[in-house]
Design a protein around this motif. Structure first.
Motif, short mmCIF file in Angstrom:
data_model
loop_
_atom_site.label_atom_id
_atom_site.label_comp_id
_atom_site.label_asym_id
_atom_site.label_seq_id
_atom_site.Cartn_x
_atom_site.Cartn_y
_atom_site.Cartn_z
N PHE A 21 0.80 -1.00 -0.24
CA PHE A 21 0.12 -0.06 0.12
C PHE A 21 0.92 1.27 0.00
O PHE A 21 0.55 2.14 -0.78
CB PHE A 21 -0.82 -0.05 1.32
N SER A 25 0.60 4.08 -2.94
CA SER A 25 0.50 5.68 -2.58
C SER A 25 1.51 6.38 -3.11
O SER A 25 1.26 7.32 -3.83
CB SER A 25 0.23 5.69 -1.25
N THR A 62 -1.06 -2.21 -5.42
CA THR A 62 -2.16 -2.09 -4.78
C THR A 62 -3.04 -3.61 -4.94
O THR A 62 -3.62 -4.02 -3.68
CB THR A 62 -3.33 -1.20 -5.30
N ALA A 65 -1.23 -5.84 -2.53
CA ALA A 65 -1.67 -5.50 -1.00
C ALA A 65 -2.97 -6.05 -0.81
O ALA A 65 -3.05 -6.29 0.42
CB ALA A 65 -1.05 -3.83 -0.95
N GLN A 69 -3.66 -8.55 2.38
CA GLN A 69 -4.69 -8.05 3.41
C GLN A 69 -5.57 -9.28 3.59
O GLN A 69 -5.95 -9.39 4.75
CB GLN A 69 -5.07 -6.89 2.98
N GLY A 88 1.67 1.35 6.56
CA GLY A 88 1.85 1.75 5.31
C GLY A 88 1.99 3.24 4.87
O GLY A 88 2.62 3.79 4.19
N THR A 239 -6.05 5.49 5.69
CA THR A 239 -5.81 4.28 6.30
C THR A 239 -6.14 4.20 7.87
O THR A 239 -6.32 3.11 8.46
CB THR A 239 -4.25 3.94 6.24
#
Length: 310
Positions: A21, A25, A62, A65, A69, A88, A239
């Motif tokens: 993440f 970003s 993404t 990730a 998750q 993150g 987040t």
């Protein structure tokens, strides 16, 4: 599988997911600066971004990730996984610094750790407990929360559209976090339906709502990265809001229960305050770095300090 083994899978997956993440970003924020500024929620932004290799790297990060998750949440409790994912913010600061060829800012990462610590306290004390099958949502009892979240999200979008203050980016980030949190809560319902049968989610409207809200949240996150000079504060807000909204959705819509004793509520409030303090630290540090950057850009080339905001 014993708890030690499950945590041995969940913790590394959560840390790697946080790193993914963070990379996403940093890469997406960098790529959004390379395309023409787009109006909020304009699909044209995604069309332009698909032509940027850096954004595609962020998209792959993404997806990776998100998979990590899901693995972490499948093997570990929410109270362990979500705080790790909040780191993150620190990973985003590191990757942003590396892309700018400078050292990571320690105070920014300290703010990220504040966010993780505060969220850990909040989730440990307000951890929801399922009291029934999580295969449907209670629309009637969940209506007040739905209205409240909609008012906040829309209000943030309106605020961001009429002001030019840097805080408008945080408003966009809060709307993004709300949409992400709602998506996560609804995905919990979808995963419960999948345990009944692979075709069960298609028999309920929840999956289709997720397919609408999820992409809108992702598009809004790209607007957030493009329209702000600071990536770390926006990532911190997103987040942090995501899991908190997810917990509220679980309690209000899915029928989970939390400990509402005064001691637990006070502790959860303290945890929330620590999260806010972490975000404030990141914002203050980012503002200082931007000021230093603006000053350096006015200096002669030989005296210019290489510095980029986190």
């Amino acid at each position: 599988m014993d708890p030690g083994t499950t945590l041995a899978i969940a913790v590394p997956a959560a840390v790697l997911g946080a790193a993914g993440f963070g990379l996403a970003s940093a890469a997406q924020q960098r790529a959004t600066k390379e395309v023409e500024l787009a109006p909020t929620l304009s699909p044209r932004l995604l069309v332009d971004l698909t032509k940027r290799p850096m954004w595609l790297i962020g998209l792959v990060a993404t997806i990776g990730a998100l998979v990590l998750q899901l693995v972490a949440l499948a093997f570990g409790p929410l109270a362990v996984v979500q705080p790790l994912l909040v780191t993150g913010v620190a990973f985003a600061a590191v990757f942003t610094a590396l892309m700018s060829r400078r050292r990571p800012d320690l105070l920014t990462m300290l703010g990220a750790l504040f966010c993780a610590a505060g969220l850990s306290m909040f989730l440990l004390l307000a951890r929801p407990v399922a009291v029934g099958p999580d295969t449907d949502i209670d629309i009637a009892s969940g209506m007040p929360l739905a209205i409240g979240l909609a008012v906040v999200a829309v209000g943030c979008l309106i605020y961001a559209s009429i002001v030019t203050h840097p805080s408008r980016v945080l408003a966009l980030a809060l709307s993004t976090g709300i949409l992400y949190g709602v998506t996560a809560g609804l995905m919990k319902v979808v995963t419960g339906q999948l345990r009944i049968g692979l075709d069960e989610p298609f028999r309920h409207p929840v999956l289709y709502v997720v397919c609408i809200i999820g992409p809108i949240g992702f598009l809004l996150s790209q607007n957030t990265f493009q329209q702000g000079r600071l990536v770390s504060p926006a990532v911190a807000v997103i987040t942090s809001a995501d899991p908190v909204v997810g917990v509220l959705v679980g309690v209000s819509w899915i029928g989970e229960r939390i400990d509402t004793s005064p001691a637990h509520l006070a502790g959860a409030a303290i945890g929330a305050a620590v999260v806010v303090a972490g975000i404030a630290l990141i914002c203050a540090r980012g503002t200082y770095l931007l000021h230093r950057l603006d000053e350096s850009e006015q200096m002669p080339g030989a005296q210019r300090i290489r510095m980029a905001p986190s």
